[in-house]
Write a protein that holds these residues in place. Structure first.
Motif, PDB file in Angstrom:
ATOM      1  N   GLN A  37       0.890  -1.259  -0.091  1.00 15.40           N
ATOM      2  CA  GLN A  37      -0.153   0.029  -0.070  1.00 15.40           C
ATOM      3  C   GLN A  37       0.794   1.025   0.197  1.00 15.40           C
ATOM      4  O   GLN A  37       1.444   1.377   1.076  1.00 15.40           O
ATOM      5  CB  GLN A  37      -0.971  -0.018   1.222  1.00 15.40           C
ATOM      6  N   ASP A  38       0.808   1.955  -0.870  1.00 19.65           N
ATOM      7  CA  ASP A  38       1.865   3.286  -1.296  1.00 19.65           C
ATOM      8  C   ASP A  38       1.343   4.365  -0.180  1.00 19.65           C
ATOM      9  O   ASP A  38       0.182   4.385   0.329  1.00 19.65           O
ATOM     10  CB  ASP A  38       1.961   3.375  -2.736  1.00 19.65           C
ATOM     11  N   SER A  39       1.890   5.458  -0.517  1.00 16.70           N
ATOM     12  CA  SER A  39       1.541   6.944   0.237  1.00 16.70           C
ATOM     13  C   SER A  39       0.093   7.415  -0.080  1.00 16.70           C
ATOM     14  O   SER A  39      -0.472   8.061   0.496  1.00 16.70           O
ATOM     15  CB  SER A  39       2.712   7.590   0.230  1.00 16.70           C
ATOM     16  N   LYS A  40      -0.208   6.863  -1.304  1.00 14.16           N
ATOM     17  CA  LYS A  40      -1.724   7.346  -1.844  1.00 14.16           C
ATOM     18  C   LYS A  40      -2.730   6.218  -1.295  1.00 14.16           C
ATOM     19  O   LYS A  40      -3.933   6.224  -1.749  1.00 14.16           O
ATOM     20  CB  LYS A  40      -1.639   7.606  -3.175  1.00 14.16           C
ATOM     21  N   LYS A  41      -2.443   5.276  -0.539  1.00 15.31           N
ATOM     22  CA  LYS A  41      -3.269   4.029  -0.058  1.00 15.31           C
ATOM     23  C   LYS A  41      -3.763   3.296  -1.247  1.00 15.31           C
ATOM     24  O   LYS A  41      -4.546   2.490  -1.062  1.00 15.31           O
ATOM     25  CB  LYS A  41      -4.478   5.021   0.584  1.00 15.31           C
ATOM     26  N   ALA A  87       6.651   2.174   2.131  1.00 16.96           N
ATOM     27  CA  ALA A  87       5.320   1.787   2.107  1.00 16.96           C
ATOM     28  C   ALA A  87       4.595   0.993   3.238  1.00 16.96           C
ATOM     29  O   ALA A  87       5.524   0.500   4.120  1.00 16.96           O
ATOM     30  CB  ALA A  87       4.829   0.752   0.788  1.00 16.96           C
ATOM     31  N   VAL A  88       3.481   0.701   3.321  1.00 17.77           N
ATOM     32  CA  VAL A  88       3.066  -0.386   4.220  1.00 17.77           C
ATOM     33  C   VAL A  88       2.727  -1.550   3.445  1.00 17.77           C
ATOM     34  O   VAL A  88       2.050  -1.825   2.610  1.00 17.77           O
ATOM     35  CB  VAL A  88       1.598   0.180   4.688  1.00 17.77           C
ATOM     36  N   TYR A  89       3.290  -2.774   4.104  1.00 17.47           N
ATOM     37  CA  TYR A  89       3.243  -4.169   3.287  1.00 17.47           C
ATOM     38  C   TYR A  89       2.306  -4.852   4.303  1.00 17.47           C
ATOM     39  O   TYR A  89       2.322  -4.975   5.477  1.00 17.47           O
ATOM     40  CB  TYR A  89       4.767  -4.613   3.316  1.00 17.47           C
ATOM     41  N   THR A 110       2.974  -3.714   8.008  1.00 16.91           N
ATOM     42  CA  THR A 110       4.458  -3.367   8.281  1.00 16.91           C
ATOM     43  C   THR A 110       4.668  -2.039   7.690  1.00 16.91           C
ATOM     44  O   THR A 110       4.578  -1.959   6.395  1.00 16.91           O
ATOM     45  CB  THR A 110       5.323  -4.446   8.094  1.00 16.91           C
ATOM     46  N   ARG A 111       4.923  -0.992   8.393  1.00 18.22           N
ATOM     47  CA  ARG A 111       5.109   0.177   7.704  1.00 18.22           C
ATOM     48  C   ARG A 111       6.567   0.471   7.659  1.00 18.22           C
ATOM     49  O   ARG A 111       7.490   0.300   8.844  1.00 18.22           O
ATOM     50  CB  ARG A 111       4.663   1.348   8.575  1.00 18.22           C
ATOM     51  N   LEU A 112       7.073   0.209   6.320  1.00 18.39           N
ATOM     52  CA  LEU A 112       8.635   0.457   6.056  1.00 18.39           C
ATOM     53  C   LEU A 112       8.830   1.742   5.708  1.00 18.39           C
ATOM     54  O   LEU A 112       8.359   2.419   4.617  1.00 18.39           O
ATOM     55  CB  LEU A 112       8.862  -0.633   5.126  1.00 18.39           C
TER      56      LEU A 112
END
Lengths: 115, 108
Positions: A37-41, A87-89, A110-112
């Motif tokens: 999930q990228d920064s734009k969700k 991103a969030v995985y 998991t926020r990387l």
């Protein structure tokens, strides 16, 4: 009891490092997934495993390597981390890989952050 | 390849009002899912719609599917603040394909 769990919840690391994210499900499901999930969700599938076998491998850099030691676990290893990997995985699981009402259950994410 | 579009992408509404989120998809989808995501949290499954004309309801949320129009809707009745979240629809070919999400803010 947590159905789909991931560790770590947060991961902050430098560019060029190698890191792993672990996922476990206790639902007895056969199929597990990794999503980004990228920064734009925006959510996009990366990989899917059914009973330890890779069944979906989207266009993902080969720096990303999933590993499924058994059907309850699916780990994600990332080599040579880049800024764009931030991103969030999310890990997810479903009973099968395409059954009639195969709802996918998602882990906490998991926020990387790559610096 | 399946593409899923949601609109609106952002929705600010007053408590007590009704509104609908639309989800269009480009090719045949075996089924249509709706998920909810609270800020910083995971995705929670709300509904799965399997066939043309399917309608599912849970509390103030009702989802429907029109496979001929390739359209699903999520209708919110008498919104309350607790419904504030991001709502995703997702279609399924051989994999789950998500829409961009609709950020819903319900104002008191």
């Amino acid at each position: 009891d947590t159905a789909v769990s991931q560790t770590p919840k947060y991961l902050v690391t430098q560019m060029g490092n190698d890191k792993s994210i672990k996922c476990e499900q206790n639902l007895g499901h056969d199929t597990m997934y990794w999503y980004k999930q990228d920064s734009k969700k925006f959510l996009k599938i990366m990989f899917s495993y059914n009973n330890k076998e890779l069944i979906i491998n989207e266009t993902v850099p080969n720096r990303f390597s999933p590993k499924s030691p058994d059907k309850a676990h699916l780990n994600l290893h990332i080599n040579s981390l880049e800024l764009g990997d931030s991103a969030v995985y999310f890990c997810a699981s479903s009973l099968t890989s395409g059954g009639a009402i195969d709802t996918q259950y998602f882990g906490p994410g998991t926020r990387l952050t790559v610096l | 390849e399946l593409k899923v579009e949601q609109n609106p992408l952002f929705l600010s509404m007053q408590e007590g009002k009704n509104y609908t989120i639309y989800c269009n998809y480009s090719t045949t989808s075996d089924r249509l899912y709706w998920y909810r995501q609270d800020p910083g949290k995971s995705l929670e499954s709300l509904f799965v719609l399997l066939s043309n004309g399917a309608v599912k309801q849970e509390g103030r949320l009702m989802a429907s599917l029109d496979t001929k129009a390739r359209l699903s809707t999520l209708h919110i009745t008498a919104a309350v603040h607790d419904l504030s979240a991001t709502y995703f629809c997702a279609g399924y070919g051989n994999k789950l394909v998500f829409g961009a999400g609709t950020i819903l803010r319900v104002k008191s």
